[in-house]
Motif scaffolding. Structure first.
Motif, short mmCIF file in Angstrom:
data_model
loop_
_atom_site.label_atom_id
_atom_site.label_comp_id
_atom_site.label_asym_id
_atom_site.label_seq_id
_atom_site.Cartn_x
_atom_site.Cartn_y
_atom_site.Cartn_z
N PRO A 142 0.84 -1.21 0.00
CA PRO A 142 0.00 0.00 0.00
C PRO A 142 0.87 1.26 0.00
O PRO A 142 1.90 1.32 0.66
CB PRO A 142 -0.79 -0.12 1.31
CG PRO A 142 -0.77 -1.58 1.63
CD PRO A 142 0.55 -2.09 1.15
N VAL A 143 0.46 2.25 -0.78
CA VAL A 143 1.17 3.53 -0.86
C VAL A 143 0.37 4.56 -0.07
O VAL A 143 -0.79 4.82 -0.37
CB VAL A 143 1.35 3.97 -2.32
CG1 VAL A 143 2.05 5.32 -2.39
CG2 VAL A 143 2.14 2.92 -3.10
N ASP A 144 0.99 5.17 0.93
CA ASP A 144 0.32 6.14 1.79
C ASP A 144 1.06 7.48 1.74
O ASP A 144 2.27 7.53 1.49
CB ASP A 144 0.28 5.64 3.24
CG ASP A 144 -0.45 4.31 3.38
OD1 ASP A 144 -1.55 4.18 2.80
OD2 ASP A 144 0.08 3.40 4.05
N VAL A 145 0.31 8.55 1.98
CA VAL A 145 0.88 9.90 2.00
C VAL A 145 0.69 10.48 3.39
O VAL A 145 -0.40 10.36 3.98
CB VAL A 145 0.22 10.80 0.94
CG1 VAL A 145 0.82 12.21 0.98
CG2 VAL A 145 0.37 10.19 -0.45
N TYR A 146 1.73 11.11 3.93
CA TYR A 146 1.68 11.65 5.28
C TYR A 146 2.22 13.08 5.30
O TYR A 146 2.89 13.53 4.36
CB TYR A 146 2.53 10.80 6.24
CG TYR A 146 2.10 9.37 6.38
CD1 TYR A 146 1.13 9.01 7.31
CD2 TYR A 146 2.67 8.36 5.59
CE1 TYR A 146 0.73 7.69 7.46
CE2 TYR A 146 2.28 7.04 5.73
CZ TYR A 146 1.31 6.71 6.66
OH TYR A 146 0.92 5.40 6.81
N ARG A 147 1.95 13.73 6.41
CA ARG A 147 2.62 14.98 6.76
C ARG A 147 2.71 15.02 8.29
O ARG A 147 1.97 14.34 8.99
CB ARG A 147 1.89 16.21 6.23
CG ARG A 147 0.50 16.45 6.81
CD ARG A 147 -0.05 17.78 6.35
NE ARG A 147 0.81 18.89 6.79
CZ ARG A 147 0.63 20.14 6.39
NH1 ARG A 147 -0.34 20.44 5.54
NH2 ARG A 147 1.41 21.10 6.84
N ARG A 148 3.64 15.80 8.78
CA ARG A 148 3.81 15.88 10.24
C ARG A 148 3.10 17.12 10.78
O ARG A 148 3.29 18.22 10.27
CB ARG A 148 5.29 15.91 10.60
CG ARG A 148 5.98 14.58 10.32
CD ARG A 148 7.29 14.43 11.06
NE ARG A 148 7.84 13.09 10.87
CZ ARG A 148 7.51 12.03 11.60
NH1 ARG A 148 6.64 12.18 12.60
NH2 ARG A 148 8.04 10.85 11.36
N VAL A 149 2.27 16.89 11.79
CA VAL A 149 1.55 17.96 12.46
C VAL A 149 1.94 17.91 13.93
O VAL A 149 1.66 16.92 14.62
CB VAL A 149 0.03 17.80 12.30
CG1 VAL A 149 -0.70 18.92 13.03
CG2 VAL A 149 -0.36 17.78 10.82
N ASN A 150 2.61 18.96 14.40
CA ASN A 150 3.10 19.00 15.79
C ASN A 150 3.95 17.79 16.13
O ASN A 150 3.85 17.20 17.21
CB ASN A 150 1.93 19.12 16.77
CG ASN A 150 1.15 20.40 16.59
OD1 ASN A 150 1.72 21.45 16.25
ND2 ASN A 150 -0.16 20.34 16.79
N GLY A 151 4.77 17.36 15.15
CA GLY A 151 5.67 16.25 15.38
C GLY A 151 5.03 14.88 15.26
O GLY A 151 5.71 13.86 15.45
N ILE A 152 3.74 14.82 14.92
CA ILE A 152 3.04 13.55 14.80
C ILE A 152 2.76 13.28 13.32
O ILE A 152 2.31 14.15 12.59
CB ILE A 152 1.72 13.57 15.59
CG1 ILE A 152 2.01 13.82 17.08
CG2 ILE A 152 0.96 12.26 15.41
CD1 ILE A 152 0.76 13.97 17.91
N GLN A 153 3.02 12.05 12.89
CA GLN A 153 2.76 11.66 11.51
C GLN A 153 1.26 11.46 11.30
O GLN A 153 0.63 10.62 11.95
CB GLN A 153 3.52 10.37 11.19
CG GLN A 153 3.29 9.85 9.78
CD GLN A 153 4.17 8.67 9.45
OE1 GLN A 153 5.33 8.83 9.10
NE2 GLN A 153 3.63 7.47 9.56
N VAL A 154 0.69 12.22 10.37
CA VAL A 154 -0.75 12.16 10.10
C VAL A 154 -0.96 11.80 8.64
O VAL A 154 -0.37 12.42 7.74
CB VAL A 154 -1.42 13.52 10.40
CG1 VAL A 154 -2.91 13.47 10.07
CG2 VAL A 154 -1.21 13.91 11.86
N GLU A 155 -1.80 10.80 8.39
CA GLU A 155 -2.07 10.39 7.01
C GLU A 155 -3.01 11.40 6.35
O GLU A 155 -3.96 11.88 6.97
CB GLU A 155 -2.69 9.00 6.97
CG GLU A 155 -2.87 8.46 5.56
CD GLU A 155 -3.34 7.01 5.53
OE1 GLU A 155 -3.57 6.49 4.42
OE2 GLU A 155 -3.47 6.41 6.62
#
Length: 407
Positions: A66-79
Motif C-alpha cells: 500500500p502507498v500512503d501519503v503523510y505529513r507531520r503535524v506538531n511532530g506527529i505523523q498524520v495520514e
C-alpha cells in the motif's frame, strides 16, 4: 578502460544513447561479445527462468505494498489523502498496482523506467510547474536519451523529442557522472548467455540438432547413399505414424544417449541460477535456486521475509519513496510504501504480539480491533466479557517517582 568509463566519456560531450539496448550492446562489446549462439538483451534475458523469477518476485512484492501519503503535524505523523497520480497513475485503465509492477520490472532489469507526463494537477511542484497527475509508461527500447555530462538535455521517444520536465524518469544502480542507472542484464550477460546457450543446446540435442538421435545399421552388407536414404525414409514414415516397420534380420536400431560429460547443460544451468539471483538481488532459495549442499534455516517465515526486506528489497523501496515524495506530492507531504504486508505473521504469533502490545500499552484495544477490520467493542460485547471473566477493572496508571520527594 571499463565500459561505464567509456559511456561516461561519451556523456562529457553532447551524446545520444539508448538507455537500455545500446548500453547493453556496449557492455557486450567491452567484454568481447559476439559469436555466442544467444545474444542477450533485456528482452531475451526474460527467457531464463531465474531472471523471470527474480523480476517477478521483486515486482510482485513492491507493487502490492500500500502507498500512503503523510505529513507531520506538531511532530506527529498524520495520514492525508492521496493525489490521483498515486491512485490511477496511468489513467482509468492503469491502476497503481499495475503501474508499480511495470516500473519495478524496468528498474530491476534495466536500471531505468520512463513515462510521459500527459496531465498535471494545479498543485505547483518543485520545478514551478503543476505536479504530475498522469504518467503513461513507455517501452525501454523506444527511449533515447541526449545528455551533456550528468545532465539530461532531451528525451526522444518514438521519434518525438521531449524536454526533461515532460518525462517521468526513475533510476537505480547509479554511478557518479552518469545520468542513467546501470542495467544488471549488461553485467550479468555472461552468466545469462551461458545458461541460455545451455538451454539452446539441450533443445538442439533432444530435437536431434546436436547429434543423431539414433542409428539404423545394416549388419549384413554395405549400402550406398540411395539405399540408406530409402531405408531412412521408410523407417521414419513407419514410426511417425505409429505403424509397423517391416525389415529383414540384417537391420539394427540403436538409440544414442546423451553423455553427461558431453552435454553438461544441467550443471551449467545450476551454476547460472545462483549467479543470476545475486545480480538481481534475490536470495537463491526464494526463487527455488538454492545451491546444492547449502542450508539456511530461519525460525519463521516472518524472520526470513524481514531479512529479505532489509538486505535486498528495502533500499529499492526507499528510493521509490524518495522519488515519489520529491516529484508527486507537495512539501511537506511525503510518501511511504507500507512494508507490513511483507512481514505478515502466522495467526498465533500475530495474536501473541498484539496481546503484548496491549499489555505494554503501546496499542489500544480499539486499534487492535481495527487491524482486523473490526469496529471497537460495543457495550453488549463488553458485558459478555464481564459475565465470563468478572467485572471490568481499569488498569492502574503508571506512577512517576521523583527522587527525594515526600510520598
Amino acid at each position: 578502460m571499463g565500459v561505464w568509463s567509456r559511456v561516461r566519456n561519451a556523456f562529457t560531450r553532447d551524446a545520444q544513447i539508448t538507455s537500455a539496448e545500446e548500453l547493453l550492446a556496449m557492455a557486450r562489446e567491452q567484454r568481447g561479445g559476439g559469436g555466442g549462439a544467444v545474444y542477450v538483451t533485456n528482452d531475451t534475458a526474460l527467457r531464463h527462468s531465474a531472471v523471470w523469477a527474480c523480476l517477478r518476485l521483486r515486482a510482485d512484492l513492491v507493487s502490492t505494498m500500500p502507498v500512503d501519503v503523510y505529513r507531520r503535524v506538531n511532530g506527529i505523523q498524520v495520514e492525508v489523502p492521496k493525489p490521483p497520480v498515486l491512485v490511477t497513475p496511468g489513467g482509468a485503465q492503469v491502476g497503481l498496482n499495475e503501474w508499480m509492477y511495470s516500473t519495478q520490472v524496468d528498474l530491476d532489469r534495466a536500471g531505468n523506467c520512463f513515462g510521459i507526463i500527459t496531465e498535471r494537477s494545479g498543485v505547483v511542484g518543485p520545478d514551478g510547474r503543476g505536479l504530475p497527475a498522469r504518467i503513461e509508461l513507455v517501452a525501454l527500447g523506444d527511449v533515447t536519451v541526449r545528455a551533456t555530462g550528468s545532465l539530461i538535455t532531451k528525451f526522444v521517444i518514438g521519434g518525438k523529442s521531449y524536454e526533461p520536465w515532460e518525462i517521468w524518469h526513475e533510476k537505480q544502480y547509479t554511478v557518479a557522472g552518469l545520468p542513467l542507472g546501470l542495467s544488471p542484464v549488461a553485467y550479468a550477460a555472461w552468466t545469462i548467455e551461458e545458461s541460455l546457450n545451455a538451454q539452446q543446446f539441450a533443445r538442439d540435442w533432444f530435437a536431434g540438432g546436436a547429434v543423431p538421435l539414433a542409428e539404423l545399421t545394416n549388419t549384413a552388407k554395405t549400402i550406398n547413399e540411395a539405399q540408406a536414404k530409402t531405408a531412412k525414409n521408410a523407417f521414419k514414415a513407419a514410426v511417425t505414424t505409429g505403424d509397423l516397420f517391416v525389415h529383414g534380420n540384417d537391420w539394427e536400431y540403436k538409440p544414442i544417449q546423451a553423455a553427461a560429460q558431453q552435454s553438461q547443460f544441467i550443471e551449467a544451468r545450476q551454476y547460472g541460477l545462483g549467479d543470476i539471483a545475486r545480480f538481481f538481488g534475490c536470495p537463491g532459495d526464494m526463487i527455488d535456486a538454492a545451491v546444492s549442499g547449502s542450508s539456511i534455516t530461519y525460525a519463521s517465515v516472518t524472520q526470513r521475509n524481514l531479512q529479505f526486506l532489509i538486505m535486498h528489497l528495502g533500499p529499492a523501496v526507499g528510493r521509490r519513496e524518495n522519488a515519489f515524495s520529491r516529484n508527486l506530492v507537495s512539501n511537506p507531504r511525503y510518501v511511504k510504501l507500507n512494508t507490513d504486508a511483507l512481514l505478515r505473521m502466522d495467526p498465533e504469533a500475530r495474536t501473541r504480539t498484539i496481546g503484548l502490545r496491549i499489555t505494554n500499552r503501546t496499542l489500544a484495544p480499539s486499534e487492535a480491533r481495527a487491524l482486523d477490520d473490526m469496529p471497537p467493542f460495543t457495550e453488549d460485547q463488553l458485558a459478555e466479557f464481564d459475565r465470563l471473566f468478572g467485572s471490568r477493572s481499569v488498569p492502574a496508571q503508571p506512577t512517576t517517582v521523583v527522587p527525594g520527594a515526600t510520598p
